[in-house]
Design a protein around this motif. Structure first.
Motif, mmCIF file in Angstrom:
data_model
loop_
_atom_site.group_PDB
_atom_site.id
_atom_site.type_symbol
_atom_site.label_atom_id
_atom_site.label_comp_id
_atom_site.label_asym_id
_atom_site.label_seq_id
_atom_site.Cartn_x
_atom_site.Cartn_y
_atom_site.Cartn_z
ATOM 1 N N ARG A 40 0.882 -1.214 -0.079
ATOM 2 C CA ARG A 40 0.042 -0.043 -0.106
ATOM 3 C C ARG A 40 0.959 1.367 0.010
ATOM 4 O O ARG A 40 1.813 1.347 0.908
ATOM 5 C CB ARG A 40 -1.010 0.105 1.297
ATOM 6 N N CYS A 41 0.814 1.940 -0.909
ATOM 7 C CA CYS A 41 1.416 3.263 -1.033
ATOM 8 C C CYS A 41 1.276 4.195 0.288
ATOM 9 O O CYS A 41 0.116 4.378 0.659
ATOM 10 C CB CYS A 41 0.854 4.000 -2.309
ATOM 11 N N THR A 42 2.379 4.454 0.628
ATOM 12 C CA THR A 42 2.419 5.446 1.974
ATOM 13 C C THR A 42 2.158 6.789 1.663
ATOM 14 O O THR A 42 1.703 7.722 2.689
ATOM 15 C CB THR A 42 3.832 5.157 2.888
ATOM 16 N N SER A 43 2.039 7.155 0.401
ATOM 17 C CA SER A 43 1.632 8.519 0.017
ATOM 18 C C SER A 43 0.154 8.662 -0.115
ATOM 19 O O SER A 43 -0.291 9.598 0.487
ATOM 20 C CB SER A 43 2.536 9.020 -0.922
ATOM 21 N N CYS A 44 -0.163 7.944 -1.083
ATOM 22 C CA CYS A 44 -1.652 8.193 -1.443
ATOM 23 C C CYS A 44 -2.627 7.186 -0.902
ATOM 24 O O CYS A 44 -3.772 6.978 -1.129
ATOM 25 C CB CYS A 44 -1.638 8.474 -2.825
ATOM 26 N N GLY A 45 -1.939 6.001 -0.471
ATOM 27 C CA GLY A 45 -3.003 4.874 0.259
ATOM 28 C C GLY A 45 -3.412 3.728 -1.018
ATOM 29 O O GLY A 45 -4.324 2.967 -0.558
ATOM 30 N N THR A 46 -3.016 4.141 -2.119
ATOM 31 C CA THR A 46 -3.221 3.228 -3.217
ATOM 32 C C THR A 46 -2.803 1.702 -2.936
ATOM 33 O O THR A 46 -1.295 1.564 -2.757
ATOM 34 C CB THR A 46 -2.860 3.641 -4.646
ATOM 35 N N PHE A 47 -3.418 0.560 -3.088
ATOM 36 C CA PHE A 47 -2.947 -0.884 -2.995
ATOM 37 C C PHE A 47 -2.453 -0.951 -4.155
ATOM 38 O O PHE A 47 -3.142 -0.821 -5.339
ATOM 39 C CB PHE A 47 -4.018 -1.668 -2.537
ATOM 40 N N PHE A 54 6.910 1.523 -8.280
ATOM 41 C CA PHE A 54 6.053 3.010 -8.337
ATOM 42 C C PHE A 54 4.644 3.026 -8.288
ATOM 43 O O PHE A 54 3.901 2.076 -8.981
ATOM 44 C CB PHE A 54 6.487 3.782 -9.383
ATOM 45 N N CYS A 55 4.196 3.580 -7.599
ATOM 46 C CA CYS A 55 2.803 3.927 -7.449
ATOM 47 C C CYS A 55 2.113 4.356 -8.869
ATOM 48 O O CYS A 55 2.549 5.187 -9.093
ATOM 49 C CB CYS A 55 2.194 4.869 -6.251
ATOM 50 N N HIS A 56 1.039 3.794 -9.370
ATOM 51 C CA HIS A 56 0.579 3.965 -10.537
ATOM 52 C C HIS A 56 -0.247 5.191 -10.438
ATOM 53 O O HIS A 56 -0.641 6.015 -11.575
ATOM 54 C CB HIS A 56 -0.236 2.766 -11.256
ATOM 55 N N VAL A 57 -0.669 5.772 -9.083
ATOM 56 C CA VAL A 57 -1.480 7.097 -9.178
ATOM 57 C C VAL A 57 -0.398 8.281 -8.855
ATOM 58 O O VAL A 57 -0.689 9.269 -9.606
ATOM 59 C CB VAL A 57 -2.504 6.838 -7.898
ATOM 60 N N CYS A 58 0.375 8.132 -8.008
ATOM 61 C CA CYS A 58 1.213 9.277 -7.609
ATOM 62 C C CYS A 58 2.632 9.116 -7.676
ATOM 63 O O CYS A 58 3.669 10.035 -7.380
ATOM 64 C CB CYS A 58 0.909 9.486 -5.891
ATOM 65 N N ARG A 59 3.102 7.768 -8.067
ATOM 66 C CA ARG A 59 4.559 7.754 -8.452
ATOM 67 C C ARG A 59 5.623 7.380 -7.342
ATOM 68 O O ARG A 59 6.752 7.303 -7.354
ATOM 69 C CB ARG A 59 5.056 8.905 -9.455
HETATM 70 ZN ZN LIG Z 1 0.560 6.562 -4.390
#
Ligand SMILES: [Zn+2]
Length: 148
Positions: A40-47, A54-59
């Motif tokens: 789970r992305c610690t920046s935006c919460g996306t799983f 890299f997070c596909h939402v916020c990188r």
């Molecule tokens: Zn993210």
């Protein structure tokens, strides 16, 4: 159980060779302990499933690994009736499903559905994880239908 003592619907253990990388190793370490986790992305919460650099939402790159309840819903599936390798010939037919995981909105895991006649598997059916210990430190999360 099938003829070689594998759970009904499970692929042969010889097809479960893992090649973890820095992004997937925490997932496989947890499965070896019979725990289902998801990055789970610690920046935006996306799983992220599968785990990725890299997070596909916020990188962002940083992740936490919350433990999930090990339940979910069949999002989609296919029934495999032709062996991908000769070692799988005795395991046909088997079901490969995309399981939408409870506790991780948007995260889906590809897994076998065990112990069920493929004709009873349906989109939307509830499933729970069943741990398949294929080696001393290798455990594959598979699923079985709830109330099957
Ligand atoms: Zn993210």
């Amino acid at each position: 159980m099938s003829a070689d003592s594998r759970p009904l619907g499970a692929l042969p253990a010889s097809l479960a060779e893992l090649h973890p990388d820095p992004w997937t190793e925490p997932f496989w370490r947890a499965t070896a302990e019979h725990r289902l986790v998801c990055a789970r992305c610690t920046s935006c919460g996306t799983f992220r499933m599968p785990p990725a650099p890299f997070c596909h939402v916020c990188r962002a790159q940083e992740v936490a690994w919350p433990e999930l309840p090990g339940t979910g819903v069949v999002y989609t599936f296919t029934v495999v009736r032709h062996a991908v390798a000769t070692v799988a010939l005795g395991h046909l037919p088997y079901v490969v499903a995309v399981v939408e995981l409870d506790g991780a909105p948007g995260a889906r895991l590809i897994a076998n559905i065990l112990g069920a006649d493929p004709s009873v598997v349906e989109i939307g059916r509830r499933v729970h994880v069943r741990w398949d210990d294929v080696g001393p430190r290798t455990t594959i999360p598979r699923f079985e239908l709830v109330d099957s």
